[in-house]
Design a protein around this motif. Structure first.
Motif, PDB file in Angstrom:
ATOM      1  N   TRP A 184      -6.612   6.971   0.869  1.00 47.72           N
ATOM      2  CA  TRP A 184      -6.143   7.664  -0.038  1.00 47.72           C
ATOM      3  C   TRP A 184      -6.871   6.931  -1.298  1.00 47.72           C
ATOM      4  O   TRP A 184      -7.321   7.603  -2.128  1.00 47.72           O
ATOM      5  CB  TRP A 184      -4.841   7.555   0.037  1.00 47.72           C
ATOM      6  N   VAL A 185      -6.994   5.601  -1.182  1.00 46.08           N
ATOM      7  CA  VAL A 185      -7.685   5.011  -2.208  1.00 46.08           C
ATOM      8  C   VAL A 185      -9.231   5.027  -2.149  1.00 46.08           C
ATOM      9  O   VAL A 185      -9.834   5.314  -3.286  1.00 46.08           O
ATOM     10  CB  VAL A 185      -7.105   3.334  -2.160  1.00 46.08           C
ATOM     11  N   PHE A 186      -9.727   5.128  -1.161  1.00 44.56           N
ATOM     12  CA  PHE A 186     -10.960   5.318  -0.668  1.00 44.56           C
ATOM     13  C   PHE A 186     -11.642   6.559  -1.449  1.00 44.56           C
ATOM     14  O   PHE A 186     -12.606   6.714  -2.050  1.00 44.56           O
ATOM     15  CB  PHE A 186     -11.365   5.327   0.684  1.00 44.56           C
ATOM     16  N   ALA A 187     -10.740   7.689  -1.456  1.00 41.49           N
ATOM     17  CA  ALA A 187     -11.132   8.746  -1.864  1.00 41.49           C
ATOM     18  C   ALA A 187     -11.395   9.086  -3.383  1.00 41.49           C
ATOM     19  O   ALA A 187     -12.109   9.458  -3.927  1.00 41.49           O
ATOM     20  CB  ALA A 187     -10.383  10.049  -1.400  1.00 41.49           C
ATOM     21  N   TRP A 188     -10.264   8.377  -4.191  1.00 38.65           N
ATOM     22  CA  TRP A 188     -10.355   8.125  -5.405  1.00 38.65           C
ATOM     23  C   TRP A 188     -11.214   7.355  -5.904  1.00 38.65           C
ATOM     24  O   TRP A 188     -11.636   7.480  -7.018  1.00 38.65           O
ATOM     25  CB  TRP A 188      -8.854   7.924  -5.923  1.00 38.65           C
ATOM     26  N   THR A 189     -11.814   6.338  -5.135  1.00 37.19           N
ATOM     27  CA  THR A 189     -12.642   5.122  -5.616  1.00 37.19           C
ATOM     28  C   THR A 189     -13.847   5.958  -5.765  1.00 37.19           C
ATOM     29  O   THR A 189     -14.949   5.835  -6.529  1.00 37.19           O
ATOM     30  CB  THR A 189     -12.700   4.121  -4.916  1.00 37.19           C
ATOM     31  N   LEU A 242      12.435 -19.331   5.247  1.00 38.26           N
ATOM     32  CA  LEU A 242      11.840 -17.941   4.692  1.00 38.26           C
ATOM     33  C   LEU A 242      10.481 -18.114   4.633  1.00 38.26           C
ATOM     34  O   LEU A 242      10.090 -19.000   3.707  1.00 38.26           O
ATOM     35  CB  LEU A 242      12.519 -17.241   3.652  1.00 38.26           C
ATOM     36  N   ARG A 243       9.470 -17.245   5.230  1.00 36.74           N
ATOM     37  CA  ARG A 243       8.185 -17.043   4.762  1.00 36.74           C
ATOM     38  C   ARG A 243       8.112 -15.697   4.659  1.00 36.74           C
ATOM     39  O   ARG A 243       8.209 -14.662   5.461  1.00 36.74           O
ATOM     40  CB  ARG A 243       7.594 -17.420   5.961  1.00 36.74           C
ATOM     41  N   ILE A 244       7.461 -15.272   3.214  1.00 33.41           N
ATOM     42  CA  ILE A 244       7.069 -13.926   2.939  1.00 33.41           C
ATOM     43  C   ILE A 244       5.521 -13.632   3.167  1.00 33.41           C
ATOM     44  O   ILE A 244       4.561 -14.356   2.880  1.00 33.41           O
ATOM     45  CB  ILE A 244       7.309 -13.710   1.520  1.00 33.41           C
ATOM     46  N   PHE A 245       5.282 -12.553   3.884  1.00 31.68           N
ATOM     47  CA  PHE A 245       3.862 -12.262   4.665  1.00 31.68           C
ATOM     48  C   PHE A 245       3.616 -11.102   3.583  1.00 31.68           C
ATOM     49  O   PHE A 245       4.083  -9.915   3.644  1.00 31.68           O
ATOM     50  CB  PHE A 245       4.056 -11.887   5.862  1.00 31.68           C
ATOM     51  N   HIS A 246       2.402 -11.449   2.899  1.00 34.49           N
ATOM     52  CA  HIS A 246       1.974 -10.384   1.793  1.00 34.49           C
ATOM     53  C   HIS A 246       0.759  -9.591   2.320  1.00 34.49           C
ATOM     54  O   HIS A 246      -0.011 -10.081   2.774  1.00 34.49           O
ATOM     55  CB  HIS A 246       1.192 -10.860   0.470  1.00 34.49           C
ATOM     56  N   GLY A 247       1.333  -8.199   2.752  1.00 32.49           N
ATOM     57  CA  GLY A 247       0.401  -7.276   3.143  1.00 32.49           C
ATOM     58  C   GLY A 247      -0.515  -6.739   1.910  1.00 32.49           C
ATOM     59  O   GLY A 247      -0.325  -5.377   1.662  1.00 32.49           O
ATOM     60  N   ARG A 248      -1.423  -7.491   1.611  1.00 33.79           N
ATOM     61  CA  ARG A 248      -2.353  -7.031   0.521  1.00 33.79           C
ATOM     62  C   ARG A 248      -3.641  -6.275   0.887  1.00 33.79           C
ATOM     63  O   ARG A 248      -4.244  -6.816   1.821  1.00 33.79           O
ATOM     64  CB  ARG A 248      -2.725  -8.212  -0.629  1.00 33.79           C
ATOM     65  N   GLY A 249      -4.080  -5.558   0.013  1.00 34.00           N
ATOM     66  CA  GLY A 249      -5.600  -5.015   0.294  1.00 34.00           C
ATOM     67  C   GLY A 249      -6.277  -5.783  -0.801  1.00 34.00           C
ATOM     68  O   GLY A 249      -5.949  -6.568  -1.451  1.00 34.00           O
ATOM     69  N   GLU A 250      -7.615  -5.095  -0.777  1.00 32.49           N
ATOM     70  CA  GLU A 250      -8.643  -5.507  -2.004  1.00 32.49           C
ATOM     71  C   GLU A 250      -8.466  -4.730  -3.152  1.00 32.49           C
ATOM     72  O   GLU A 250      -8.740  -5.318  -4.268  1.00 32.49           O
ATOM     73  CB  GLU A 250     -10.134  -5.547  -1.270  1.00 32.49           C
ATOM     74  N   VAL A 259      -6.827  -2.694  -6.157  1.00 36.51           N
ATOM     75  CA  VAL A 259      -5.568  -3.323  -7.269  1.00 36.51           C
ATOM     76  C   VAL A 259      -4.573  -2.153  -6.727  1.00 36.51           C
ATOM     77  O   VAL A 259      -3.210  -2.635  -6.802  1.00 36.51           O
ATOM     78  CB  VAL A 259      -6.070  -2.855  -8.655  1.00 36.51           C
ATOM     79  N   ALA A 260      -4.616  -0.889  -6.378  1.00 34.71           N
ATOM     80  CA  ALA A 260      -3.613  -0.055  -5.945  1.00 34.71           C
ATOM     81  C   ALA A 260      -2.842  -0.608  -4.569  1.00 34.71           C
ATOM     82  O   ALA A 260      -1.922  -0.220  -4.268  1.00 34.71           O
ATOM     83  CB  ALA A 260      -4.218   1.304  -5.696  1.00 34.71           C
ATOM     84  N   ARG A 261      -3.758  -1.514  -3.884  1.00 36.94           N
ATOM     85  CA  ARG A 261      -3.187  -2.124  -2.656  1.00 36.94           C
ATOM     86  C   ARG A 261      -2.690  -3.533  -2.863  1.00 36.94           C
ATOM     87  O   ARG A 261      -2.705  -4.165  -1.802  1.00 36.94           O
ATOM     88  CB  ARG A 261      -3.932  -1.868  -1.437  1.00 36.94           C
ATOM     89  N   GLY A 262      -2.487  -4.020  -4.060  1.00 38.39           N
ATOM     90  CA  GLY A 262      -2.032  -5.478  -4.236  1.00 38.39           C
ATOM     91  C   GLY A 262      -3.123  -6.472  -4.322  1.00 38.39           C
ATOM     92  O   GLY A 262      -3.083  -7.676  -4.509  1.00 38.39           O
ATOM     93  N   GLY A 263      -4.524  -5.901  -4.555  1.00 35.11           N
ATOM     94  CA  GLY A 263      -5.531  -6.843  -4.747  1.00 35.11           C
ATOM     95  C   GLY A 263      -5.780  -7.267  -6.104  1.00 35.11           C
ATOM     96  O   GLY A 263      -4.975  -6.939  -6.931  1.00 35.11           O
ATOM     97  N   GLY A 264      -6.493  -8.403  -6.279  1.00 37.25           N
ATOM     98  CA  GLY A 264      -6.813  -8.984  -7.413  1.00 37.25           C
ATOM     99  C   GLY A 264      -6.994 -10.345  -7.185  1.00 37.25           C
ATOM    100  O   GLY A 264      -7.052 -11.001  -6.059  1.00 37.25           O
ATOM    101  N   SER A 311       0.866  -1.207  -0.068  1.00 39.74           N
ATOM    102  CA  SER A 311       0.029  -0.144   0.066  1.00 39.74           C
ATOM    103  C   SER A 311       0.870   1.289   0.116  1.00 39.74           C
ATOM    104  O   SER A 311       0.679   2.139  -0.897  1.00 39.74           O
ATOM    105  CB  SER A 311      -0.788   0.250   1.345  1.00 39.74           C
ATOM    106  N   ASP A 312       1.674   1.616   1.033  1.00 38.81           N
ATOM    107  CA  ASP A 312       2.494   2.474   1.238  1.00 38.81           C
ATOM    108  C   ASP A 312       3.497   2.947   0.089  1.00 38.81           C
ATOM    109  O   ASP A 312       3.738   4.028  -0.365  1.00 38.81           O
ATOM    110  CB  ASP A 312       3.215   2.763   2.405  1.00 38.81           C
ATOM    111  N   SER A 313       3.934   1.984  -0.588  1.00 36.55           N
ATOM    112  CA  SER A 313       4.963   1.953  -1.751  1.00 36.55           C
ATOM    113  C   SER A 313       4.195   2.493  -2.811  1.00 36.55           C
ATOM    114  O   SER A 313       4.735   3.326  -3.679  1.00 36.55           O
ATOM    115  CB  SER A 313       5.742   0.498  -2.123  1.00 36.55           C
ATOM    116  N   SER A 314       3.128   1.798  -3.145  1.00 37.53           N
ATOM    117  CA  SER A 314       2.072   2.361  -4.054  1.00 37.53           C
ATOM    118  C   SER A 314       1.802   3.796  -4.211  1.00 37.53           C
ATOM    119  O   SER A 314       1.955   4.503  -4.921  1.00 37.53           O
ATOM    120  CB  SER A 314       0.932   1.510  -4.255  1.00 37.53           C
ATOM    121  N   LYS A 315       1.445   4.219  -2.857  1.00 39.74           N
ATOM    122  CA  LYS A 315       1.126   5.583  -2.741  1.00 39.74           C
ATOM    123  C   LYS A 315       2.121   6.566  -3.055  1.00 39.74           C
ATOM    124  O   LYS A 315       2.274   7.652  -3.306  1.00 39.74           O
ATOM    125  CB  LYS A 315       0.395   5.769  -1.323  1.00 39.74           C
TER     126      LYS A 315
END
Length: 895
Positions: A735-740, A590-598, A600-605, A557-561
Motif C-alpha cells: 500500500w505504501v510502496f505503491a504511493w511512494t 510491562l514491555r511495549i513492542f513497537h512494530g514500526r516500519g521505515e 512515516v506512514a508506518r511509524g518511521g522517523g 501500519s494497519d491502523s494507519s492504512k
C-alpha cells in the motif's frame, strides 16, 4: 568521484551515444526543477518528449544508469555520515555530537540526574532489536555486497595515507566494482526463500552487530566517565538481538514448523561457529606462563574439574598447554563449544533429511540425543566459564593482557546466547483460537491448516527449548488480537504442546511469552481493556508473574492504512498512555513492542525523536522495536552507522526512562491531547471518506499506481496480501510502496491538512498549534515526519500517474488528493513558520532537492511503461520492474 567513474563505465560499456542521451535527460530534468522559472515548462516538455521517443534498446540502459547512480549517491551519503562523525570526534573541545552517548549524559546531568541515578538507569536499560523479513528491501543481496565492498574502499581511502601507486590501485578497484555493479542484474529471478532471508539477516548480525555490541558498552562507559568524572562500573550489555525471519507465520504459508525449527538451528549453528572461533583465538592469545603469573586457586580448581569430566580433551591438550593455565582453560571451553556445535549440526542435518523424505507430510518423531558430557547445556554454563577466566585474569594482574577480550566475548554470549539471534514466532490469533477449540473438543474435529501449523510450530519450539534452553525461542506474537480469549487460547496450546511451565501439559503457566499484537484501530482503542481482562484472569496473571514481564506489541501500519496517519497516531498515543497504568494496577512489569516500519506512514522517523515523543512511562527502561527490510542496510551496513543507530536508540531510551527531557505541564499536555484528538477525528473522517467510502477510489488506486507490477517484484518470501480480496486484504507495505512509486506518498499525509485546519481555523487555533509544536515532542515529531514526506512528494509527477486512471475514477479522486496536498503543505508551513518546507533542516532539504531531479526521469519512464503494458502495446515487464528498483533507490524508501 563515483559519478564520474559511472560515466566512464557507461561510455565504455554502452557507448558514447547512450552516455550523451543520459546526460541530455539529466540536464533537462535539472532545468525542469532548478532552471529559470520561465523555461521550466519548456524543459518539462522536452524531457517528456525525449523519454517518450527513446529507442527501445536504450530504455533499459537509461533506467539502469539512473538506478546505479542512486546506489552510489546513497553510498556517498552514508560515507559522509561516517566521515562527519569521525571529524566531530577528532575536533578538540567540540560540543558532543547531537544524540551521542556523551550528549545524552550531559543532558542528564543538566537535568539534575546524579551519577548514581544515571548509573542505575544504564543498568536497567533493556533494548531489543527484532529484525524482520518484511519485504521492503528491493535490492538483491549481490548488489548490496558490491556496495559494501565499495564502502570499504572509500573507508580505506579516507583512513590511510596512500602512495601514488596505492591510490591508483584503489581507484582501479573502485572502478572495477562499479563496472561489476553495472554488469549485475538488478532483478531477482525468483522469489527469495525463507532460508535466503535467514542468510540475509544473518549477514548484518555476524558481520556488524556481533563485533559491535561489546563496543557499545565500552562507549557508554567512556562517555559516562567523561561527563560524571567517575567510572560507570560493571554493566550488562543493554542490547539484545531477536529475529522474526524464519518464525513469522502471519500470512506466509512458506513458514512451516520444519522451516521454523530449521531457522532456530541455523541461528544456533552460526552462533556456535562464531563462539568456537572466538574461543580458539582467545586460547591462542592467553599465553601467560605460570613462571611469570601466579594462577589463582579458583582457576586451578576449575582445570582439575575439567580434566576429570573431559579426560580425552585433557589428554589432547595437557602437554601442549603445560604451564599455561589460562590457555588450557580456553582449550576446554573450545572443546565443549565444538561438541555443542556438532550436536547442532547433526540435529539440523537430520531435520533436512526428514524434510527431504517426508516433504509436507506429518513428520515422524525424530529421536536425537539432547546432549553429551562434553557439550554445554546452556549459554549460562559458558558464561560461568568465561566469567571465571576474566575474574582470575584480573586477580593475576592480567587486566591489560587479556581480561578485556574475555569480557568482550562474555558480553556477546550474554547478548546472543548460543545463537546469533533469538527467534520469535508470530501467528494469526484466529489460528490460536481454532487450535485451542480443536484440542478442547470432545469429538473429532477437522483441524484447520493454520491451527495445525501453529501446534506444529509450538511442538518445534518445545523441542528446541529442551535442546538449547529457553532463549532458542520464547516469544509467540499473536497478530490481529481482538480479545483476551485469543491470548488464553495460545497459552492453552503452548501447554498442550509441551511448553508448560514445569514441562507438563497441565501446568498453569508456560515457558513462552504470549504477546498480543494490536494492529487495527479498533484493537488499539480496546487494548487496555483486553490487557486488563487478561491480568485479572488468575491463571494468566500467575503465568505473567512467573515470566517476569507482559509484552504487548502495537502495530503502526494497519491502523494507519485503516484510518489515516492522524487518527492512528492518536490511537497509538492513547494506547501507550493506558497500558502502563493497567500494568501498574496489576503489579505487572510491562514491555511495549513497537512494530514500526521505515516510512512515516508506518511509524518511521528519526529514532531518538520517536522515542522522546512517547508518552511518559511508556519506556521505563525497556524499549523493543522492529528493524525491517531496507532499514537494515540504511542503519547497519557499516559498523559506524550501526553504532550511531544504537547510540540514538539507547540515548533516547535513557533520557525517557529518567524523565530528563523538557516536558510541558500536565495541564498543558491534557489540553494538547484533547486538541489533537479532535484534529485526529476530523482527519479520520476525511481519510475514510476518500479511501474507504468513495466507490471510485479502489479503481483509481489500482490504475494510478504500479501496484500490479509491485506484486510481481520478488522482494520477499511472503505474499502481498493476507488473503484473497480487495484493498482490505492488501498489506500495508505494498500500500505504501505503491504511493511512494507514484510520488504522492499519500498515506503519510492525507487527512492531516484537514485535521490541522479544523483547529487552526478556530479562534486562537493557529497559536495553539504553534504552542503544541514548540512544547510537545509528540506533535513536533509528527509534524517533522509529515514535512519531510511533503518535501519528498512531487505532485506534478503524480498527475502523470493519475492520467493513467479511467476518466470517471480520475475525476472523482485526483482533485481531492491535489486539494488536500495543498492544504497540508500550507498548514504545516504556517505552523512551523517557514516559507519553504524543511527550511529548518537545510541538510535534508538539500539532499531531497539534489535527488528529486534524478528520480523524475524514472517516473516519466514508469508512466509510459505502465501505459504501454495496459494498452497491450509492446509491454516491457523487465524495464517496468527496473523502474521500481530505481525509484525506490532514489527515494530511499519502499514501504
Amino acid at each position: 568521484m563515483l559519478g564520474r567513474m559511472l560515466g566512464e563505465v557507461l561510455r565504455e560499456q554502452e557507448g558514447q551515444a547512450l552516455f550523451d542521451q543520459e546526460e541530455r535527460i539529466r540536464r533537462l530534468s535539472i532545468q525542469r526543477r532548478r532552471g529559470p522559472r520561465a523555461g521550466r515548462a519548456q524543459a518539462a516538455g522536452l524531457l517528456a518528449e525525449a523519454l517518450e521517443g527513446l529507442p527501445g534498446e536504450q530504455i533499459e540502459p537509461i533506467i539502469r544508469a539512473f538506478t546505479v547512480y542512486f546506489r552510489l549517491v546513497n553510498l556517498a551519503e552514508q560515507h559522509h555520515r561516517v566521515r562527519r562523525a569521525r571529524a566531530h570526534a577528532n575536533t578538540a573541545d567540540a560540543e558532543p555530537q547531537r544524540g551521542s552517548f556523551e550528549a545524552t549524559f550531559h543532558a542528564l546531568r543538566r537535568a539534575g540526574i546524579s551519577a548514581a541515578q544515571a548509573r542505575e538507569g544504564v543498568r536497567r536499560l533493556e533494548i531489543i532489536l527484532t529484525l524482520t523479513a518484511h519485504p521492503t528491501e528491493a535490492s538483491r543481496r549481490t548488489v548490496l555486497s558490491k556496495l559494501h565492498r565499495l564502502a570499504g574502499y572509500l573507508e580505506q581511502r579516507d583512513r590511510c595515507r596512500q602512495t601514488p601507486a596505492e591510490k591508483e590501485r584503489a581507484l582501479a578497484a573502485v572502478r572495477e566494482e562499479i563496472t561489476a555493479l553495472w554488469q549485475t542484474d538488478e532483478i531477482r529471478h525468483e522469489r527469495p526463500s525463507v532460508g535466503d532471508e535467514v542468510k540475509n539477516v544473518a549477514w548484518y548480525i555476524e558481520e556488524i552487530l556481533w563485533n559491535l555490541l561489546p563496543e557499545v558498552t565500552d562507549q557508554i562507559a567512556r562517555a559516562f566517565g567523561r561527563v560524571y568524572g567517575e567510572p560507570l562500573g560493571p554493566t550488562p550489555g543493554p542490547v539484545r538481538v531477536h529475529s522474526w525471519v524464519g518464525g513469522d507465520m502471519d500470512g506466509n504459508p512458506r513458514v512451516t514448523p520444519d522451516v521454523l525449527e530449521d531457522a532456530i538451528l541455523a541461528y544456533r549453528v552460526r552462533g556456535l561457529r562464531r563462539l568456537v572461533r572466538a574461543a580458539q583465538q582467545l586460547g591462542d592469545a592467553l599465553s601467560q606462563s605460570s613462571r611469570h603469573v601466579t594462577p589463582p586457586p579458583a582457576l586451578l580448581a576449575s582445570l582439575d574439574r575439567d580434566a576429570e569430566r573431559l579426560p580425552e580433551v585433557a589428554a589432547t591438550w595437557n602437554a601442549r598447554t603445560e604451564g599455561e593455565p589460562f590457555r588450557r582453560k580456553l582449550r576446554f571451553v573450545q572443546a565443549r563449544l565444538e561438541a555443542t556445535l556438532a550436536l547442532g549440526e547433526s540435529r539440523r542435518a537430520a531435520l533436512h533429511r526428514r524434510m527431504e523424505t517426508h516433504g509436507s507430510e506429518p513428520p515422524p518423531s525424530l529421536a536425537m540425543p539432547l546432549g553429551n558430557a562434553t557439550a554445554y547445556g546452556s549459554p549460562e554454563e559458558l558464561s560461568a566459564d568465561l566469567e571465571l577466566v576474566a575474574d582470575t585474569l584480573a586477580l593475576a594482574g592480567c587486566a591489560r593482557s587479556g581480561e578485556h577480550e574475555v569480557r568482550a566475548l562474555l558480553a556477546r554470549v550474554r547478548a546472543f546466547g548460543f545463537s546469533i539471534a533469538e527467534l520469535e514466532a508470530r501467528a494469526p490469533a484466529e489460528d490460536a483460537r481454532a487450535a485451542a477449540g480443536t484440542l478442547s473438543s470432545s469429538t473429532t474435529v477437522q483441524m484447520s491448516s493454520g491451527a495445525a501449523r501453529l501446534l506444529g510450530a509450538l511442538d518445534a519450539i518445545a523441542r528446541a527449548q529442551r535442546e538449547s534452553g529457553e532463549t532458542a525461542c520464547r516469544t509467540l506474537i499473536l497478530s490481529m488480537t481482538q480479545g483476551p480469549d485469543d491470548v488464553l487460547a495460545a497459552l492453552a496450546c503452548a501447554r498442550a504442546m509441551g511448553l508448560g511451565a514445569e514441562g507438563k501439559a497441565d501446568a498453569r503457566g508456560a515457558r513462552i511469552d504470549i504477546v498480543p499484537l494490536f494492529e487495527s484501530y479498533q484493537a488499539l482503542t480496546g487494548s487496555a481493556d483486553i490487557v486488563r481482562a487478561l491480568l485479572d484472569h488468575p491463571d494468566y496473571r500467575e503465568h505473567v508473574r512467573a515470566r517476569g514481564v507482559q509484552e504487548v506489541m502495537i502495530g503502526y501500519s494497519d491502523s494507519s492504512k485503516e484510518v489515516g496517519l492522524l487518527a492512528a497516531t492518536a490511537a497509538l498515543r492513547r494506547t501507550q498512555e493506558a497500558l502502563p497504568a493497567v500494568a501498574s494496577e496489576a503489579g505487572i512489569t510491562l514491555r511495549i513492542f513497537h512494530g514500526r516500519g521505515e516510512s512515516v506512514a508506518r511509524g518511521g522517523g528519526p529514532a531518538q525523536e520517536a522515542i522522546l515523543a512517547l508518552p511518559p512511562g511508556a519506556v521505563a527502561g525497556r524499549y523493543k522495536a522492529t528493524e525491517q527490510g531496507e532499514a537494515l542496510d540504511h542503519k547497519y551496513a557499516r559498523p559506524e552507522l550501526a553504532l550511531r543507530t544504537l547510540e540514538l536508540v539507547l540515548g533516547g531510551a535513557l533520557l525517557h526512562t529518567l524523565d530528563a527531557q523538557p516536558r510541558a505541564a500536565p495541564e498543558d499536555l491534557k489540553r494538547y491531547a484533547a486538541a489533537f484528538d479532535e484534529m485526529a477525528d476530523a482527519g479520520r473522517l476525511a481519510y475514510r471518506a476518500l479511501v474507504w467510502e468513495d466507490p471510485q477510489f479502489e479503481k483509481f488506486f489500482s490504475t494510478a499506481t504500479p501496484l500490479d507490477a509491485i506484486t510481481r517484484l520478488n522482494i520477499g518470501s511472503r505474499p502481498s496480501k493476507r488473503a484473497s480480496g480487495g484493498m482490505e486484504s492488501l498489506r500495508a507495505i505494498p500500500w505504501v510502496f505503491a504511493w511512494t512509486q507514484n510520488r504522492a506518498i499519500l498515506p503519510a499525509w492525507y487527512g492531516v491538512g484537514t485535521g490541522l485546519a479544523s483547529l487552526g481555523e478556530t479562534r486562537g487555533g493557529l497559536a495553539l498549534l504553534r504552542e503544541m509544536a514548540a512544547s510537545w515532542p509528540f506533535f513536533r515529531a509528527l509534524l517533522s515526519g509529515v514535512e519531510m514526506v511533503l518535501a519528498k512528494s512531487e505532485i506534478s509527477i503524480f498527475t502523470r500517474y493519475a492520467a493513467l486512471a479511467p476518466e470517471d475514477a480520475r475525476a472523482a479522486i485526483a482533485p481531492r488528493i491535489l486539494e488536500e496536498h495543498t492544504r497540508t503543505r500550507r498548514w504545516v508551513k504556517r505552523i512551523l513558520g517557514v516559507k519553504k518546507l524543511l527550511d529548518g533542516n537545510p541538510t535534508l532539504q538539500r539532499s531531497i532537492a539534489l535527488r528529486n531531479p534524478y528520480v523524475d526521469p524514472l517516473s516519466y519512464l514508469q508512466v509510459e511503461l505502465l501505459r504501454s503494458e495496459r494498452t497491450g502495446n509492446h509491454p516491457r515487464d523487465r524495464e517496468l520492474l527496473l523502474t521500481l528498483n530505481g525509484i525506490a533507490a532514489g527515494m530511499r524508501n519502499t514501504g
